[in-house]
Design an enzyme around this catalytic site. Structure first.
Site, PDB file in Angstrom:
ATOM      1  N   GLY A  70       0.814  -1.218   0.000  1.00 53.29           N
ATOM      2  CA  GLY A  70       0.000   0.000   0.000  1.00 53.29           C
ATOM      3  C   GLY A  70       0.846   1.265   0.000  1.00 53.29           C
ATOM      4  CB  THR A  72       1.084   3.498  -4.695  1.00 54.38           C
ATOM      5  OG1 THR A  72       2.063   2.555  -5.116  1.00 54.38           O
ATOM      6  CG2 THR A  72       0.849   4.527  -5.773  1.00 54.38           C
ATOM      7  CD1 TRP A  73      -4.528   5.482  -0.763  1.00 57.82           C
ATOM      8  CD2 TRP A  73      -4.898   3.486   0.186  1.00 57.82           C
ATOM      9  NE1 TRP A  73      -5.770   5.506  -0.186  1.00 57.82           N
ATOM     10  CE2 TRP A  73      -6.022   4.299   0.399  1.00 57.82           C
ATOM     11  CE3 TRP A  73      -4.898   2.176   0.683  1.00 57.82           C
ATOM     12  CZ2 TRP A  73      -7.143   3.842   1.103  1.00 57.82           C
ATOM     13  CZ3 TRP A  73      -6.013   1.717   1.371  1.00 57.82           C
ATOM     14  CH2 TRP A  73      -7.123   2.550   1.573  1.00 57.82           C
ATOM     15  CG  HIS A 132      10.295  -0.950  -0.810  1.00 58.49           C
ATOM     16  ND1 HIS A 132       9.048  -0.666  -0.316  1.00 58.49           N
ATOM     17  CD2 HIS A 132      10.174  -0.858  -2.169  1.00 58.49           C
ATOM     18  CE1 HIS A 132       8.220  -0.414  -1.317  1.00 58.49           C
ATOM     19  NE2 HIS A 132       8.883  -0.507  -2.441  1.00 58.49           N
ATOM     20  CE1 TYR A 221      -3.873  -1.285   0.145  1.00 59.94           C
ATOM     21  CE2 TYR A 221      -5.421  -3.045   0.672  1.00 59.94           C
ATOM     22  CZ  TYR A 221      -4.946  -2.090  -0.203  1.00 59.94           C
ATOM     23  OH  TYR A 221      -5.542  -1.937  -1.429  1.00 59.94           O
ATOM     24  NE  ARG A 291      -3.379  -7.205  -8.226  1.00 61.11           N
ATOM     25  CZ  ARG A 291      -4.331  -8.056  -7.843  1.00 61.11           C
ATOM     26  NH1 ARG A 291      -5.032  -8.696  -8.746  1.00 61.11           N
ATOM     27  NH2 ARG A 291      -4.588  -8.268  -6.561  1.00 61.11           N
TER      28      ARG A 291
HETATM   29  P1  A3P Z   1      -3.251  -5.140  -5.446  1.00 58.00           P
HETATM   30  O1  A3P Z   1      -2.221  -5.706  -6.358  1.00 58.00           O
HETATM   31  O2  A3P Z   1      -3.726  -6.130  -4.422  1.00 58.00           O
HETATM   32  O3  A3P Z   1      -4.385  -4.509  -6.172  1.00 58.00           O
HETATM   33  P2  A3P Z   1       2.497  -0.746  -3.396  1.00 58.00           P
HETATM   34  O4  A3P Z   1       2.029   0.635  -3.623  1.00 58.00           O
HETATM   35  O5  A3P Z   1       3.131  -0.965  -2.049  1.00 58.00           O
HETATM   36  O6  A3P Z   1       3.305  -1.257  -4.531  1.00 58.00           O
HETATM   37  O7  A3P Z   1       1.179  -1.662  -3.313  1.00 58.00           O
HETATM   38  C1  A3P Z   1       0.387  -1.860  -4.443  1.00 58.00           C
HETATM   39  C2  A3P Z   1      -0.965  -2.386  -3.999  1.00 58.00           C
HETATM   40  O8  A3P Z   1      -1.732  -1.286  -3.473  1.00 58.00           O
HETATM   41  C3  A3P Z   1      -1.749  -2.939  -5.166  1.00 58.00           C
HETATM   42  O9  A3P Z   1      -2.564  -3.958  -4.599  1.00 58.00           O
HETATM   43  C4  A3P Z   1      -2.553  -1.725  -5.607  1.00 58.00           C
HETATM   44  O10 A3P Z   1      -3.673  -2.011  -6.370  1.00 58.00           O
HETATM   45  C5  A3P Z   1      -2.911  -1.113  -4.264  1.00 58.00           C
HETATM   46  N1  A3P Z   1      -3.225   0.325  -4.348  1.00 58.00           N
HETATM   47  C6  A3P Z   1      -2.599   1.276  -5.079  1.00 58.00           C
HETATM   48  N2  A3P Z   1      -3.178   2.471  -4.909  1.00 58.00           N
HETATM   49  C7  A3P Z   1      -4.200   2.284  -4.059  1.00 58.00           C
HETATM   50  C8  A3P Z   1      -5.202   3.157  -3.509  1.00 58.00           C
HETATM   51  N3  A3P Z   1      -5.242   4.439  -3.817  1.00 58.00           N
HETATM   52  N4  A3P Z   1      -6.093   2.625  -2.658  1.00 58.00           N
HETATM   53  C9  A3P Z   1      -6.070   1.302  -2.328  1.00 58.00           C
HETATM   54  N5  A3P Z   1      -5.161   0.431  -2.821  1.00 58.00           N
HETATM   55  C10 A3P Z   1      -4.231   0.921  -3.678  1.00 58.00           C
END
Ligand code: A3P
Length: 325
Positions: A70, A72-73, A132, A221, A291
């Site tokens: 999570g 990116t979020w 990370h 998350y 995703r």
């Molecule tokens: P999924 O592959 O389960 O959909 P990171 O940012 O650590 O690489 O994590 C990516 C995961 O966070 C992905 O999970 C992605 O879809 C999800 N993600 C990205 N942006 C998000 C948002 N704004 N809200 C919720 N989940 C999000």
């Protein structure tokens, strides 16, 4: 300065030559360094540079995470919280720049990459920087300083595994066959995954957050998905940007949540088309960071046997820690 840089490169080369090698999920193999599996040219080299050259500021806000939990979020949310009085929602930088550009990875400032150390020194405060890397490998200057804040996010390992497997297969060169889920599962269970073992990554930050709750905020998350309003308010307080009662009643928290929502961010042109240049070798399409964004999707891919085996490993590893995943 050049001398110092070449010392870091030498230290990297010397260290690398001695390390055990494990299978990489995407392109590069992984190396085992002080208990963790790292990609050589990005993670290990980045680590050497951070240890040798990075000077934290008291105002820095760090985000630490294992990949696919999570990041990116949370980057988008923290950036929006910190800058909420600077930008309106209609001209917000997050509408035209990806979360990873607004809140960069610390180890992308290694010289020889796209950014340089000098750029890091001239960033205005508060600097938002992510990593990370596991806590135990970060330099003491980052972990001992009581002023700068660190936010950590973790996630159900089954969802992390599946998200990571799908993501890293996209980074694999076309000439290689995709990594099977069975193989990814075995590697994950053995701890052989980027910045893994996953449970040790989580435990390092979990324990430190218990010892030092003023400095480290530990988030999940799943909690963010379930109760985003509460978590975002807590985040604001923790990083020194609390929401006032007026802001709360004026819908500022909801505005930030909407701006940073999966639906909004994943549909922006910038996040559909632009590319994150993580290092000279690693480029990721921004759209691959979005995703599905759901809790429990890992269960749709893993067999019942896999689920039970991974649950058992995690319960055993976390036993006595007070943490449940
Ligand atoms: P999924 O592959 O389960 O959909 P990171 O940012 O650590 O690489 O994590 C990516 C995961 O966070 C992905 O999970 C992605 O879809 C999800 N993600 C990205 N942006 C998000 C948002 N704004 N809200 C919720 N989940 C999000």
């Amino acid at each position: 300065c050049d001398q110092q840089h070449s010392n870091s490169n030498e230290r990297y080369e010397e260290t690398l030559a001695k390390l055990p090698i494990g299978k990489g999920w995407a392109t590069e193999h992984l190396v085992h360094y002080q208990g963790f599996w790292l990609t050589p040219r990005t993670a290990l080299k980045g680590l050497m540079w951070i240890q040798d050259h990075f000077n934290p500021r008291a105002t820095d806000i760090f985000l630490a995470s294992s990949p696919k939990t999570g990041t990116t979020w949370l980057k988008a949310l923290i950036f929006a919280i910190v800058n909420r009085t600077r930008y309106g929602i209609s001209d917000h930088p997050l509408l035209t720049a990806g979360p990873h550009d607004c809140f960069p990875f610390l180890d992308t400032y290694v010289d020889g990459n796209n950014r340089s150390l000098h750029e890091l020194d001239v960033l205005p405060s508060p600097r938002l920087l992510s990593t990370h890397l596991p806590l135990g490998l970060l330099p003491n200057s980052m972990t001992d300083d009581q002023s700068c804040r660190l936010v950590y996010i973790c996630r159900d390992p089954k969802d992390v595994l599946v998200s990571k497997w799908l993501f890293l297969n996209k980074l694999r060169p076309r000439q290689l066959p995709p990594l099977s889920l069975e193989e990814a599962f075995e590697l994950f269970c053995q701890g052989v995954s980027h910045y893994g073992p996953y449970w040790n990554h989580v435990l390092g930050y979990w324990k430190a957050s218990l010892e030092n709750p003023e400095k480290i905020l530990f988030l999940k998350y799943e909690d963010l998905k379930k109760d985003p309003f509460v978590v975002v308010k807590r985040l604001g307080e923790f990083i020194g940007h609390p929401f006032s009662l007026e802001e709360e009643s004026g819908g500022v928290v909801e505005g930030i949540l909407k701006l940073c929502s999966f639906e909004n961010l994943s549909n922006l042109e910038v996040n559909k088309t632009s590319v994150l240049k993580y290092s000279r070798d690693i480029r990721v399409d921004n759209r691959d960071f979005f995703r599905k964004g759901e809790v429990g999707d890992g269960n749709n891919y893993l067999t019942e046997e896999m689920i039970q085996r991974l649950n058992a490993i995690i319960s055993e590893k976390l036993l006595g820690s007070g943490l449940e995943l």
